[in-house]
Design a protein around this motif. Structure first.
Motif, PDB file in Angstrom:
ATOM      1  N   GLN A 103       0.847  -1.176   0.000  1.00  0.00           N
ATOM      2  CA  GLN A 103       0.000   0.000   0.000  1.00  0.00           C
ATOM      3  C   GLN A 103       0.891   1.236   0.000  1.00  0.00           C
ATOM      4  O   GLN A 103       1.849   1.321   0.766  1.00  0.00           O
ATOM      5  N   PRO A 104       0.606   2.213  -0.855  1.00  0.00           N
ATOM      6  CA  PRO A 104       1.428   3.425  -0.864  1.00  0.00           C
ATOM      7  C   PRO A 104       1.254   4.206   0.439  1.00  0.00           C
ATOM      8  O   PRO A 104       0.167   4.256   1.016  1.00  0.00           O
ATOM      9  N   VAL A 105       2.328   4.776   0.905  1.00  0.00           N
ATOM     10  CA  VAL A 105       2.327   5.547   2.144  1.00  0.00           C
ATOM     11  C   VAL A 105       2.714   6.980   1.796  1.00  0.00           C
ATOM     12  O   VAL A 105       3.697   7.212   1.091  1.00  0.00           O
TER      13      VAL A 105
END
Length: 113
Positions: A103-105
């Motif tokens: 998941q992109p942060v």
């Protein structure tokens, strides 16, 4: 009472090497037939090109040699793949484990010089 001497161990080549040499010979034989047909049927005017060029015999040899390498490799690969056990019923296709998708942060970056 006479003692029989132990039979001599096999001094020949290993079976896999014999198989390889046989397949290479078959591959180069197929290459000779293939190049003979190419030149005989004058595909892409190869016969005329080889006859009219000063080094045409080199082109014929290279065509034979490199096609022989390809055909020999294919022959050997097919013979090796056919050696697989027929009763091999083990798992096929890997372990099918799930893939985690990252998941992109969001990362805060301050502008500065």
């Amino acid at each position: 009472m006479t003692l029989m001497p132990d039979p001599a161990p096999e001094t020949g080549l290993p079976k896999l090497v014999k198989l390889y040499i046989r397949q290479v010979a078959i591959g180069f034989g197929l290459s000779a037939i293939f190049v003979g047909l190419l030149v005989g049927f004058n595909v892409a005017n190869l016969r005329g090109l080889m006859a009219s060029t000063e080094g045409g015999y080199i082109a014929a040899f290279l065509l034979f040699f490199f096609n022989g390498l390809v055909f020999a490799g294919v022959q050997f690969a097919i013979s090796i793949m056919r050696m697989a056990d027929k009763d091999d019923q083990g798992p096929k296709g890997g372990h099918r484990q799930g893939v985690r998708h990252a998941q992109p942060v969001a990362v805060r970056v301050t502008a500065g010089r």
